[in-house]
Motif scaffolding. Sequence first.
Motif, PDB file in Angstrom:
ATOM      1  N   GLU A 112       1.029  -1.135  -0.084  1.00 19.14           N
ATOM      2  CA  GLU A 112       0.023   0.025   0.116  1.00 19.14           C
ATOM      3  C   GLU A 112       0.819   1.100  -0.028  1.00 19.14           C
ATOM      4  O   GLU A 112       1.732   1.303   0.819  1.00 19.14           O
ATOM      5  N   MET A 113       0.711   2.280  -0.914  1.00 16.93           N
ATOM      6  CA  MET A 113       1.693   2.973  -1.209  1.00 16.93           C
ATOM      7  C   MET A 113       1.221   4.495  -0.978  1.00 16.93           C
ATOM      8  O   MET A 113      -0.064   4.800  -1.015  1.00 16.93           O
ATOM      9  N   GLY A 114       2.148   5.551  -0.888  1.00 16.16           N
ATOM     10  CA  GLY A 114       1.765   6.814  -0.835  1.00 16.16           C
ATOM     11  C   GLY A 114       2.881   7.437  -1.469  1.00 16.16           C
ATOM     12  O   GLY A 114       4.058   7.165  -1.566  1.00 16.16           O
ATOM     13  N   CYS A 115       2.711   8.855  -2.281  1.00 12.84           N
ATOM     14  CA  CYS A 115       3.718   9.789  -2.727  1.00 12.84           C
ATOM     15  C   CYS A 115       3.472  11.118  -2.333  1.00 12.84           C
ATOM     16  O   CYS A 115       2.253  11.390  -2.067  1.00 12.84           O
ATOM     17  N   TYR A 116       4.600  11.677  -2.168  1.00 16.35           N
ATOM     18  CA  TYR A 116       4.431  13.128  -1.687  1.00 16.35           C
ATOM     19  C   TYR A 116       5.780  14.048  -2.261  1.00 16.35           C
ATOM     20  O   TYR A 116       6.954  13.722  -2.183  1.00 16.35           O
ATOM     21  N   GLY A 117       4.915  15.002  -3.044  1.00 15.23           N
ATOM     22  CA  GLY A 117       6.043  15.951  -3.550  1.00 15.23           C
ATOM     23  C   GLY A 117       6.163  17.361  -3.150  1.00 15.23           C
ATOM     24  O   GLY A 117       5.116  17.958  -2.634  1.00 15.23           O
ATOM     25  N   ILE A 118       7.281  18.002  -3.315  1.00 16.04           N
ATOM     26  CA  ILE A 118       7.471  19.327  -3.096  1.00 16.04           C
ATOM     27  C   ILE A 118       8.411  19.944  -4.228  1.00 16.04           C
ATOM     28  O   ILE A 118       9.753  19.282  -4.239  1.00 16.04           O
ATOM     29  N   GLY A 119       8.198  20.540  -5.108  1.00 15.14           N
ATOM     30  CA  GLY A 119       8.957  21.239  -5.901  1.00 15.14           C
ATOM     31  C   GLY A 119       9.717  22.208  -5.348  1.00 15.14           C
ATOM     32  O   GLY A 119       9.476  23.265  -4.909  1.00 15.14           O
ATOM     33  N   VAL A 120      11.112  21.915  -5.090  1.00 11.13           N
ATOM     34  CA  VAL A 120      11.929  22.596  -4.355  1.00 11.13           C
ATOM     35  C   VAL A 120      12.314  23.963  -4.875  1.00 11.13           C
ATOM     36  O   VAL A 120      12.063  25.055  -4.421  1.00 11.13           O
ATOM     37  N   SER A 121      12.775  24.007  -6.192  1.00 13.95           N
ATOM     38  CA  SER A 121      13.132  25.183  -7.010  1.00 13.95           C
ATOM     39  C   SER A 121      11.725  25.932  -7.189  1.00 13.95           C
ATOM     40  O   SER A 121      11.840  27.133  -7.136  1.00 13.95           O
ATOM     41  N   ARG A 122      10.508  25.292  -7.427  1.00 19.55           N
ATOM     42  CA  ARG A 122       9.345  26.003  -7.287  1.00 19.55           C
ATOM     43  C   ARG A 122       9.037  26.675  -6.261  1.00 19.55           C
ATOM     44  O   ARG A 122       8.474  27.792  -6.138  1.00 19.55           O
ATOM     45  N   LEU A 123       9.390  25.821  -5.043  1.00 19.28           N
ATOM     46  CA  LEU A 123       8.931  26.648  -3.837  1.00 19.28           C
ATOM     47  C   LEU A 123       9.759  27.834  -3.568  1.00 19.28           C
ATOM     48  O   LEU A 123       9.268  28.852  -3.437  1.00 19.28           O
ATOM     49  N   LEU A 124      11.212  27.844  -3.977  1.00 18.52           N
ATOM     50  CA  LEU A 124      11.722  29.108  -3.752  1.00 18.52           C
ATOM     51  C   LEU A 124      11.297  29.992  -4.601  1.00 18.52           C
ATOM     52  O   LEU A 124      11.083  31.316  -4.221  1.00 18.52           O
ATOM     53  N   GLY A 125      11.213  29.738  -5.871  1.00 15.51           N
ATOM     54  CA  GLY A 125      10.411  31.047  -6.915  1.00 15.51           C
ATOM     55  C   GLY A 125       8.990  31.389  -6.149  1.00 15.51           C
ATOM     56  O   GLY A 125       8.897  32.530  -6.381  1.00 15.51           O
ATOM     57  N   SER A 126       8.217  30.387  -5.530  1.00 13.98           N
ATOM     58  CA  SER A 126       6.784  30.935  -5.222  1.00 13.98           C
ATOM     59  C   SER A 126       7.187  31.719  -3.749  1.00 13.98           C
ATOM     60  O   SER A 126       6.620  32.681  -3.618  1.00 13.98           O
ATOM     61  N   VAL A 127       8.176  31.492  -3.031  1.00 11.72           N
ATOM     62  CA  VAL A 127       8.374  32.350  -1.803  1.00 11.72           C
ATOM     63  C   VAL A 127       8.601  33.752  -2.167  1.00 11.72           C
ATOM     64  O   VAL A 127       8.169  34.736  -1.800  1.00 11.72           O
ATOM     65  N   ALA A 128       9.727  33.559  -3.124  1.00 16.93           N
ATOM     66  CA  ALA A 128      10.133  35.115  -3.882  1.00 16.93           C
ATOM     67  C   ALA A 128       8.960  35.800  -4.375  1.00 16.93           C
ATOM     68  O   ALA A 128       8.635  36.860  -3.935  1.00 16.93           O
ATOM     69  N   GLU A 129       8.105  35.191  -5.018  1.00 21.51           N
ATOM     70  CA  GLU A 129       7.020  35.720  -5.648  1.00 21.51           C
ATOM     71  C   GLU A 129       5.609  36.275  -4.750  1.00 21.51           C
ATOM     72  O   GLU A 129       5.412  37.391  -4.832  1.00 21.51           O
ATOM     73  N   VAL A 130       5.715  35.527  -3.554  1.00 18.78           N
ATOM     74  CA  VAL A 130       4.552  35.840  -2.608  1.00 18.78           C
ATOM     75  C   VAL A 130       5.154  37.073  -1.703  1.00 18.78           C
ATOM     76  O   VAL A 130       4.447  37.937  -1.553  1.00 18.78           O
ATOM     77  N   LEU A 131       6.400  37.319  -1.369  1.00 17.10           N
ATOM     78  CA  LEU A 131       6.828  38.000  -0.404  1.00 17.10           C
ATOM     79  C   LEU A 131       7.484  39.236  -1.108  1.00 17.10           C
ATOM     80  O   LEU A 131       7.801  40.195  -0.377  1.00 17.10           O
ATOM     81  N   ARG A 132       7.869  39.260  -2.265  1.00 12.89           N
ATOM     82  CA  ARG A 132       8.715  40.325  -2.954  1.00 12.89           C
ATOM     83  C   ARG A 132       7.647  41.634  -2.724  1.00 12.89           C
ATOM     84  O   ARG A 132       6.439  41.650  -2.832  1.00 12.89           O
ATOM     85  N   ASP A 133       8.380  42.878  -2.714  1.00 19.13           N
ATOM     86  CA  ASP A 133       7.537  43.881  -2.747  1.00 19.13           C
ATOM     87  C   ASP A 133       8.039  45.019  -3.752  1.00 19.13           C
ATOM     88  O   ASP A 133       8.808  44.644  -4.482  1.00 19.13           O
ATOM     89  N   ASP A 134       7.615  46.318  -3.804  1.00 15.76           N
ATOM     90  CA  ASP A 134       8.230  47.182  -4.576  1.00 15.76           C
ATOM     91  C   ASP A 134       9.703  47.513  -4.559  1.00 15.76           C
ATOM     92  O   ASP A 134      10.289  48.320  -5.178  1.00 15.76           O
ATOM     93  N   GLY A 135      10.040  47.073  -3.186  1.00 15.07           N
ATOM     94  CA  GLY A 135      11.341  47.246  -3.040  1.00 15.07           C
ATOM     95  C   GLY A 135      12.526  46.261  -3.222  1.00 15.07           C
ATOM     96  O   GLY A 135      13.779  46.305  -3.188  1.00 15.07           O
ATOM     97  N   GLY A 136      11.943  45.175  -3.936  1.00 12.36           N
ATOM     98  CA  GLY A 136      12.744  43.770  -4.292  1.00 12.36           C
ATOM     99  C   GLY A 136      12.088  42.797  -3.715  1.00 12.36           C
ATOM    100  O   GLY A 136      11.296  42.561  -3.163  1.00 12.36           O
TER     101      GLY A 136
END
Length: 568
Positions: A410-434
């Motif tokens: 009986e199996m399970g699989c679990y993914g996190i796109g690590v490079s995507r995660l980095l890009g997403s954190v940058a995207e969500v938290l960036r502001d007009d100052g960088g």
Amino acid sequence: MGPSFLVLSRRFVSTNTIFSSPLPKLSKKQLKSLTTTDLLIKFGYVKQPHAGITHWLPLGLATLRNFEDLIRGRLREGGVLETSLSSLSHSSLWHKTNRWNNEELYKLNEDFCLAATAEEEITDLVKSYADSYKKLPVLVYQMTRKYRDEKRPRGGLLRGREFIMKDAYSFDVDEQCALQSFNKMNEIYYSIFKDLKVPFVKANADSGSIGGDLSYEWHFVSDKGEDTLYTCDNCHTTGNIEKVRPYVEKDAEPAEKAAVTYALTTNNDLVCFYYPEGKHLNIKFIEAEDIIDLNTRIVDQKKVLDIFGSENEKSDGFKSIIRITDVGIGPGTEMPDMAVPFMKSRMTTFENMELTEVQEGDRCSNCEGIGHLHASKGIEVGHTFYLGKKYSIPLDATFVDRNGEKQFYEMGCYGIGVSRLLGSVAEVLRDDGGLRWPAIISPLQVTVVKSPAFEDASVDDNCRVSRLVQDLDTLKVRVELDEGESGLGTKLNKSKQLGIPLQVIVGKAFPKVEIEVRGVISGDKGMRAIESKKAEWGFETREVKGIVKHFVDIDHAAEVIRLMLKDL
Ligand SMILES: [Zn+2]
């Protein structure tokens, strides 16, 4: 105080590398309007030689490693074992699971592809070791490069041809144990995303049918997200719009009027979707039902009817018409006229199908209509799946159970796109100052700069600055003393635009230092601890020319910085 104070251990990345120094001068307008990927490129985090392909430069790689370390640390705590499989995967396994005919798979030849995911390989690997129930459960992961032949790569790090993925897999003796592994992995995911301090939500990825809570999407909550999520104000469950189904009240009145949308099957038969006027049709719901083969490429209504019309003429009016009506349509509903000539005998009808998306304020089906659903936007950053025997059966992956009988895992699989995660954190938290990084993954956490007022400082005073940097280093704070050629303002701007959470200025107020906060404050634990020692450490907060600055005696600055980072 010996000369050793001046010799700093350089365990950490420096922003003064050939790839990133000096930073390009960006106008306010550019800072605001550049895409996040362009910011990462301009600041020397990454380089993209072609769409969907990323070279990691020292600053970007240091950040990526911090993400990996965070994830690795949480998985290790949970007892998940690390492996690293080859990037080359043999076609024989993919044929068994019927996944070789996938256009997104990078096939090198008839024998090998570049791994896009590892269900096949890992199952084949584990079955040669875990042949007995005594050796189960097995929880393994890897953090490796994966490949996907995206026809239209976009969003820089969010959807690439090559990406770094953490993929984990669980193998258990039965369903109950598999669900324990599944729950454990979800708990690990929860702590990983909590550590990042970016608002997130766990969304049901299943339709919510009985036994359906077995797959979750993990999303950052952000207006910049592409996915639409709905959260119930009563039971607080969240789901992706693609999966949430509306609440259907028993004995509900049918809609007054129906709207219609036409589509073609791959065979050019006509499909008519009827649903309550004012609602949004989602064809994906029907695709999931697997009752007809839709041609989803032609959506223009006139074109659909024209194609059907001419095909129908060619076959003397014998083409089929398939009518599909939504649950909200009933006997009293006013139906639109048929847009084409038709023969009743060539008509098939499917009734009571769920065709429409939920909308703001709709009632929640999960809590029997008590709560109402509210929309938000999300970026998907992780996924957890309960797989059952989906892979173990075709791959003949078995173990011997307590009674000496062969059983499938009986199996399970679990993914996190690590490079995507980095890009997403940058995207969500960036502001007009960088950029703005959470302290836990920021390539550097503190930049220390000396102001012109410190130019003529004594050797002793300079030693105190070196000692501050050394102390921070000892406290495992990632710090850089920027001793580059540029002026104070340029150095501070650079540190802030790169997203480094704290800037420390040594100068005017010496022996106090000034601390500026660039990071996102998401707690007050550290600051409360500082407040309790305020007098002893000479700590105070003042606004200077519109900027909030914290002042502290240099001899206590390391401890204050360590505490401040807890809130960032
Ligand atoms: Zn609810």
